[in-house]
Structures are given as C-alpha cells and as structure tokens.
Write a protein that holds these residues in place. Structure first.
Motif, PDB file in Angstrom:
ATOM      1  N   LEU A  86     -16.313  -6.422   9.944  1.00 26.08           N
ATOM      2  CA  LEU A  86     -17.086  -6.065  11.590  1.00 26.08           C
ATOM      3  C   LEU A  86     -17.717  -4.678  11.243  1.00 26.08           C
ATOM      4  O   LEU A  86     -18.821  -4.469  12.032  1.00 26.08           O
ATOM      5  N   HIS A  87     -17.367  -4.003  10.413  1.00 21.07           N
ATOM      6  CA  HIS A  87     -17.734  -2.465  10.541  1.00 21.07           C
ATOM      7  C   HIS A  87     -18.070  -2.331   8.887  1.00 21.07           C
ATOM      8  O   HIS A  87     -17.159  -2.099   7.937  1.00 21.07           O
ATOM      9  N   PRO A  88     -19.475  -1.565   8.618  1.00 15.99           N
ATOM     10  CA  PRO A  88     -19.674  -1.331   7.254  1.00 15.99           C
ATOM     11  C   PRO A  88     -19.021   0.010   6.762  1.00 15.99           C
ATOM     12  O   PRO A  88     -18.612  -0.043   5.514  1.00 15.99           O
ATOM     13  N   GLY A  89     -19.034   1.084   7.682  1.00 16.37           N
ATOM     14  CA  GLY A  89     -18.172   2.051   7.139  1.00 16.37           C
ATOM     15  C   GLY A  89     -18.865   2.772   6.262  1.00 16.37           C
ATOM     16  O   GLY A  89     -19.932   2.657   6.035  1.00 16.37           O
ATOM     17  N   ASN A  90     -18.176   3.816   5.486  1.00 17.56           N
ATOM     18  CA  ASN A  90     -18.473   4.681   4.317  1.00 17.56           C
ATOM     19  C   ASN A  90     -17.436   4.593   3.288  1.00 17.56           C
ATOM     20  O   ASN A  90     -16.510   4.056   3.318  1.00 17.56           O
ATOM     21  N   SER A  91     -17.885   5.676   2.367  1.00 19.24           N
ATOM     22  CA  SER A  91     -16.949   5.744   1.279  1.00 19.24           C
ATOM     23  C   SER A  91     -15.192   6.075   1.795  1.00 19.24           C
ATOM     24  O   SER A  91     -14.440   5.735   1.191  1.00 19.24           O
ATOM     25  N   VAL A  92     -15.243   7.056   2.880  1.00 16.45           N
ATOM     26  CA  VAL A  92     -13.867   7.333   3.349  1.00 16.45           C
ATOM     27  C   VAL A  92     -13.269   6.367   4.012  1.00 16.45           C
ATOM     28  O   VAL A  92     -12.207   6.251   3.792  1.00 16.45           O
ATOM     29  N   THR A  93     -13.943   5.929   4.909  1.00 16.05           N
ATOM     30  CA  THR A  93     -13.195   4.623   5.831  1.00 16.05           C
ATOM     31  C   THR A  93     -13.083   3.660   4.789  1.00 16.05           C
ATOM     32  O   THR A  93     -11.867   2.868   5.137  1.00 16.05           O
ATOM     33  N   ASN A  94     -13.797   3.341   3.783  1.00 20.14           N
ATOM     34  CA  ASN A  94     -13.504   2.027   3.157  1.00 20.14           C
ATOM     35  C   ASN A  94     -12.475   2.208   2.081  1.00 20.14           C
ATOM     36  O   ASN A  94     -11.456   1.646   1.806  1.00 20.14           O
ATOM     37  N   GLU A  95     -12.140   3.578   1.862  1.00 23.35           N
ATOM     38  CA  GLU A  95     -11.123   3.908   0.834  1.00 23.35           C
ATOM     39  C   GLU A  95      -9.579   3.892   1.785  1.00 23.35           C
ATOM     40  O   GLU A  95      -8.719   3.277   1.074  1.00 23.35           O
ATOM     41  N   ILE A  96      -9.665   4.344   3.062  1.00 22.88           N
ATOM     42  CA  ILE A  96      -8.730   4.289   3.914  1.00 22.88           C
ATOM     43  C   ILE A  96      -8.205   2.554   3.748  1.00 22.88           C
ATOM     44  O   ILE A  96      -7.036   2.167   4.059  1.00 22.88           O
ATOM     45  N   LEU A  97      -9.246   1.828   4.301  1.00 25.90           N
ATOM     46  CA  LEU A  97      -8.936   0.654   4.457  1.00 25.90           C
ATOM     47  C   LEU A  97      -8.281  -0.212   3.141  1.00 25.90           C
ATOM     48  O   LEU A  97      -7.362  -0.872   2.944  1.00 25.90           O
ATOM     49  N   GLU A  98      -8.877   0.217   1.903  1.00 25.49           N
ATOM     50  CA  GLU A  98      -8.288  -0.316   0.511  1.00 25.49           C
ATOM     51  C   GLU A  98      -6.809   0.093   0.301  1.00 25.49           C
ATOM     52  O   GLU A  98      -6.130  -0.638   0.059  1.00 25.49           O
ATOM     53  N   ARG A  99      -6.870   1.307   0.854  1.00 26.79           N
ATOM     54  CA  ARG A  99      -5.182   1.687   0.768  1.00 26.79           C
ATOM     55  C   ARG A  99      -4.207   0.838   1.498  1.00 26.79           C
ATOM     56  O   ARG A  99      -3.313   0.603   1.148  1.00 26.79           O
ATOM     57  N   CYS A 100      -4.686   0.597   2.968  1.00 25.43           N
ATOM     58  CA  CYS A 100      -3.799  -0.077   3.950  1.00 25.43           C
ATOM     59  C   CYS A 100      -3.795  -1.497   3.369  1.00 25.43           C
ATOM     60  O   CYS A 100      -2.737  -2.037   3.484  1.00 25.43           O
ATOM     61  N   LYS A 101      -4.764  -2.167   2.746  1.00 25.97           N
ATOM     62  CA  LYS A 101      -4.805  -3.400   2.182  1.00 25.97           C
ATOM     63  C   LYS A 101      -3.496  -3.539   1.100  1.00 25.97           C
ATOM     64  O   LYS A 101      -2.874  -4.728   0.981  1.00 25.97           O
ATOM     65  N   LEU A 102      -3.805  -2.538   0.307  1.00 29.14           N
ATOM     66  CA  LEU A 102      -2.859  -2.456  -0.939  1.00 29.14           C
ATOM     67  C   LEU A 102      -1.253  -2.112  -0.558  1.00 29.14           C
ATOM     68  O   LEU A 102      -0.337  -3.170  -0.784  1.00 29.14           O
ATOM     69  N   LEU A 103      -0.950  -1.491   0.603  1.00 32.65           N
ATOM     70  CA  LEU A 103       0.280  -1.237   0.982  1.00 32.65           C
ATOM     71  C   LEU A 103       0.846  -2.594   1.729  1.00 32.65           C
ATOM     72  O   LEU A 103       2.013  -2.635   1.709  1.00 32.65           O
ATOM     73  N   LEU A 104      -0.155  -3.170   2.389  1.00 35.47           N
ATOM     74  CA  LEU A 104       0.318  -4.438   3.062  1.00 35.47           C
ATOM     75  C   LEU A 104       0.194  -5.811   2.247  1.00 35.47           C
ATOM     76  O   LEU A 104       0.782  -6.813   2.706  1.00 35.47           O
TER      77      LEU A 104
END
Length: 242
Positions: A86-104
């Motif tokens: 839903l949200h294109p984001g930028n390098s910072v927000t995308n990196e946060i999401l990738e970390r969350c996806k990895l942890l989960l």
C-alpha cells in the motif's frame, strides 16, 4: 495511515493481554517441549512453537496461550505485507519492513535476539535455563512492535514527497516553479502602479471638468443674453451725465 495506526493499536492491545500471561506462556512451552522430548535446543522459530501446539499440547490452557502468541505474530506479518503493497516508502522504511518480515518468518532463528529497555520481558524469566531457552521467543513481538512504531514515525515525515512522486511528477513541477517565476515575470510585465492618492485626484479633476461643462451648458444662454443686452444700451462716458 489512520487505518494502519488503528490496526497496530489493536495488535498492541492483544499483546498487552498476552504479556500479562508470560508465566503461563513459558509453562506451556516447557510442558510441550517435555512432551516432544525437545529440552536441549532453545525455542528458536515460530514454526517450532506451531509444532508444539499442533502435536504436543495436551490441555486447553497451553493451547490457548500458544495460539495467542501465534495469532499476534500472524497479524504482524500480514500488516507488514499490507504496508509493503500500500505504501511505496523509501530506503529507510523499506529496510524496517524487511527486518520485520525476516523476524516473523516461520523458519527464522530468533533465539539470539533480546528485547531491551524499556521492555522487561527477559527479566521476568525465572532462571538461567529459562533465559537461555526462552529469551528469544519472549523478545520477538516487542522488537517487531518497536520496528513498526519506527516505520510509522519515518513514514509520517514523507507523505507530501511521496504523494507528489506518485501523482506523476508534481514534485518536479513544485521544485521548478520558484525558478521559473522570474522568467514569467519578465515575459508578462506588471501594469504600472498608481498611488491611491493620485487615483483619487484624477477622479476629482474629471468630476470638476464634467461639472464645469454642465454649468457652461446650463448658464451659457443666460450669459449670452446679458451680454447682448449690454450691447443694446447706449454707451456713456463716465462723469458726463446730462
């Protein structure tokens, strides 16, 4: 963004209920690990907890608390994927999401992670054995929630920039507009400015002229008659009257 915050708020509320039952959660893990004869390795993945609940859970209390943990992880995972689409984001927000996806991720090994202050879930573990075996599993949800909070904070700083980019280059137009302003000003000159006082005086002069012309038109014939009357009377030199 409001819907995202509302979803995250609901997940946090469910986690608070779960956090109040941490001792029950650890007891359920300990009991299912004993049933699975798996007391050596730490609880390291979501899939491992799922397996304990599906195959080695013998009472409803243990099943309920293990299911509660898995449901919260599942809700966080779905929220991460929703934010990504839903949200294109930028390098910072995308990196946060990738970390969350990895942890989960169901197979990700989280045994080494530890939630730090202000979280005290690790400190609530009763002994070294519990800390060594359950420190990662009790730290997973609070760490992911912190990441989601960080994502929201970064994303709230970007809405205009992202909105312009998504709307088809409006950001570029907005940036070049101030530079083009002098050129546009040079091409289209401004009309001469007239001081309010001068404008008023011009109006007053016009009014006087108009009024004067009206007086001439109205009183002109009378002036001509009086002048012609003076011409008809005989002229007498001063001081020589009969």
């Amino acid at each position: 963004m409001n819907e995202i915050k509302e979803t995250l708020r609901n997940i946090k509320q469910n986690y608070r209920l779960f956090q109040q039952q941490q001792f029950t959660f650890i007891t359920a893990l300990q009991r299912t690990r004993e049933n699975a004869h798996d007391l050596i390795r730490p609880v390291a993945t979501i899939r491992q907890v799922q397996s304990y609940m599906d195959h080695h859970c013998n009472n409803s209390t243990d099943q309920r608390i293990l299911s509660m943990f898995l449901n919260i992880c599942n809700e966080l995972s779905k929220l991460c994927h929703s934010l990504e689409t839903l949200h294109p984001g930028n390098s910072v927000t995308n990196e946060i999401l990738e970390r969350c996806k990895l942890l989960l991720s169901p197979s990700n090994d989280f045994s080494a992670i530890r939630a730090k202050y202000p979280h005290d879930v690790v400190n609530h573990l009763s002994c070294d054995e519990a800390k060594n075996h359950y420190g990662g599993v009790v730290s997973l949800i609070p760490i992911v929630l912190d990441c989601m909070k960080e994502w929201v904070a970064h994303t709230e700083k970007l809405p205009r920039h992202i909105l312009y980019n998504v709307s088809g280059g409006s950001a570029g137009s907005a940036k070049t507009a101030p530079q083009d302003a002098p050129a546009r000003a040079a091409i289209s000159p401004k009309p001469p400015s007239v001081h309010p006082g001068a404008r008023t005086s011009v109006s007053n002069k016009d009014e006087v002229q108009v009024q004067g012309s009206k007086r001439v038109r109205k009183k002109g014939p009378n002036d001509i008659e009086s002048y012609s009357g003076k011409l008809k009377s005989p002229w007498k030199p001063p001081g020589r009257h009969a």
